[in-house]
Design an enzyme around this catalytic site. Structure first.
Site, PDB file in Angstrom:
ATOM      1  N   CYS A 127     -86.252  69.572  59.435  1.00 48.40           N
ATOM      2  CA  CYS A 127     -85.657  68.406  60.089  1.00 48.40           C
ATOM      3  C   CYS A 127     -84.373  68.015  58.912  1.00 48.40           C
ATOM      4  O   CYS A 127     -84.065  68.536  58.117  1.00 48.40           O
ATOM      5  CB  CYS A 127     -86.428  67.519  60.090  1.00 48.40           C
ATOM      6  SG  CYS A 127     -85.913  66.151  61.576  1.00 48.40           S
ATOM      7  N   ASP A 194     -92.353  59.832  58.706  1.00 50.81           N
ATOM      8  CA  ASP A 194     -92.073  58.752  59.225  1.00 50.81           C
ATOM      9  C   ASP A 194     -93.351  57.681  59.016  1.00 50.81           C
ATOM     10  O   ASP A 194     -92.845  56.661  58.973  1.00 50.81           O
ATOM     11  CB  ASP A 194     -91.848  59.227  60.942  1.00 50.81           C
ATOM     12  CG  ASP A 194     -90.605  59.829  60.809  1.00 50.81           C
ATOM     13  OD1 ASP A 194     -89.360  59.110  61.127  1.00 50.81           O
ATOM     14  OD2 ASP A 194     -90.686  61.099  60.669  1.00 50.81           O
TER      15      ASP A 194
HETATM   16  C1  RUB Z   1     -86.591  62.795  61.119  1.00 47.58           C
HETATM   17  C2  RUB Z   1     -87.748  63.129  60.157  1.00 47.58           C
HETATM   18  C3  RUB Z   1     -87.444  62.644  58.797  1.00 47.58           C
HETATM   19  C4  RUB Z   1     -88.108  61.559  58.710  1.00 47.58           C
HETATM   20  C5  RUB Z   1     -87.706  60.882  57.241  1.00 47.58           C
HETATM   21  O1  RUB Z   1     -86.898  62.892  62.598  1.00 47.58           O
HETATM   22  O2  RUB Z   1     -88.715  63.631  60.671  1.00 47.58           O
HETATM   23  O3  RUB Z   1     -88.166  63.856  58.174  1.00 47.58           O
HETATM   24  O4  RUB Z   1     -87.944  60.516  59.494  1.00 47.58           O
HETATM   25  O5  RUB Z   1     -86.457  60.713  56.891  1.00 47.58           O
HETATM   26  P1  RUB Z   1     -85.822  62.440  63.675  1.00 47.58           P
HETATM   27  P2  RUB Z   1     -86.072  59.799  55.901  1.00 47.58           P
HETATM   28  O6  RUB Z   1     -84.787  63.246  63.542  1.00 47.58           O
HETATM   29  O7  RUB Z   1     -86.600  62.529  65.060  1.00 47.58           O
HETATM   30  O8  RUB Z   1     -85.434  60.978  63.567  1.00 47.58           O
HETATM   31  O9  RUB Z   1     -86.368  60.598  54.435  1.00 47.58           O
HETATM   32  O10 RUB Z   1     -84.376  59.997  56.052  1.00 47.58           O
HETATM   33  O11 RUB Z   1     -86.447  58.389  55.913  1.00 47.58           O
END
Ligand code: RUB
Length: 313
Positions: A127, A194
């Site tokens: 991701c 998340d």
């Molecule tokens: C994004 C995702 C990321 C976390 C952490 O999923 O799973 O790994 O949100 O992101 P989506 P960060 O694309 O569905 O939002 O480290 O930027 O907080």
């Protein structure tokens, strides 16, 4: 369309994606809407602020970092008899303070993570986590190669691949199903988060657990890179984190010749990795096992004296 509605639309469509960006943009919208608010009656101002907060918090159900920020900002105006101007000033101050703490946390956790990575490492990621990207860029001279899972259905892994490649890192993009094939070469699997739950399990993009659960088999260490702001205190009291279910059309187009109304499609946005599979959570306080971290947070937040008013959104 006002800024709150526009931001909710962009969060839902994933134009704004990743827990940190969701929090940042949602809080920006909450601040701008509060500062530009023409309401002069204190009660009505408060009600509008709470309504906007709740609607933003619900734009994606699996985002505790946004809930954490909203709780803190809401607390800043909890005192009774504040004028609208005073509430606006307090909201502004709380947002500025949260942003500055969060920036410091980002620097600290990515420094801890970058130090951990051994020279000539091959890394797998999934991701687009802004935190993982920042950490890998900091460690770039120690990285031999990064495999990025494309991350179906919306391909956020391509964002990671582009950002890392633009930063001069050797990147290979793979389909999600190729993860186990490349894992023999990998030293680490880094994912974002998340949500961090009371039992130390971690929720992240769908597919994370599939990789996490085979890490030990391939001698790969799964580290989660996430600030403690992603911890959901409500899970200490039995509340389960909801996994967002997204639309069918992200998985299969109704115009696809193999589409049939009789086929049920499910599209969960996230999954839950068992704490036992996770080598460590890299956060702003250091690197801890999931249970060490959640025990520490339980004590720090004094959750044994549950503050219901604070947790409620
Ligand atoms: C994004 C995702 C990321 C976390 C952490 O999923 O799973 O790994 O949100 O992101 P989506 P960060 O694309 O569905 O939002 O480290 O930027 O907080």
């Amino acid at each position: 369309m006002d800024i709150v509605k526009r931001t909710i639309r962009d969060i839902k469509s994933l134009k704004i994606q990743g827990a940190s960006n969701v929090r940042k943009k949602a809080i920006e919208a909450l601040l701008v809407s509060s500062l530009n608010c023409k309401i002069t009656n204190e009660k009505e101002f408060r009600q509008t602020f709470l309504k906007n907060s709740r609607e933003l918090a619900n734009a994606r159900p699996t985002e505790p970092e946004l809930r954490t920020a909203i709780r803190i900002i809401k607390k800043s105006i909890s005192e009774k008899n504040l004028s609208v101007k005073e509430m606006q000033e307090r909201i502004n101050e709380a947002v500025t303070k949260y942003d500055s703490n969060r920036k410091i946390a980002m620097e600290q956790m990515t420094n801890y993570g970058a130090k951990l990575i051994k020279p000539k490492s091959t890394i797998l990621t999934i991701c687009h986590s802004s935190t993982v990207v920042k950490m890998l860029i900091k460690a770039k001279c120690k990285i031999k190669k990064v495999y990025c899972c494309e991350t179906r259905p919306l391909y956020q892994g391509r964002i990671t691949a582009k950002k890392l490649s633009d930063a001069g890192i050797n990147v290979t993009l793979i389909v999600d199903n190729a993860a186990s094939t490349v894992m023999k070469e990998c030293n680490y699997f880094f994912s974002g988060a998340d949500s961090i739950l009371a039992d130390g399990d971690v929720i992240n993009k769908i597919g994370t657990n599939q990789i996490s659960s085979i890490c030990k088999k391939y001698d790969v260490l799964h580290y989660v890179v996430a600030s403690t702001h992603k911890f959901e205190p409500e899970t200490f009291f039995g509340k389960d984190e909801i996994i967002e279910q997204r639309e069918t059309k992200e998985v299969i187009d109704v115009k696809d010749k193999n589409y049939s109304k009789k086929i049920k499609v499910i599209n969960p946005a996230f999954d839950r990795s068992d704490s036992k599979q996770i080598e460590g959570i890299i956060c702003e306080k250091g690197i801890f096992t999931p249970t060490q971290l959640t025990t520490m947070l339980f004590n720090k937040l004094e959750l044994n004296k549950r503050n219901k008013a604070f947790l409620k959104l």
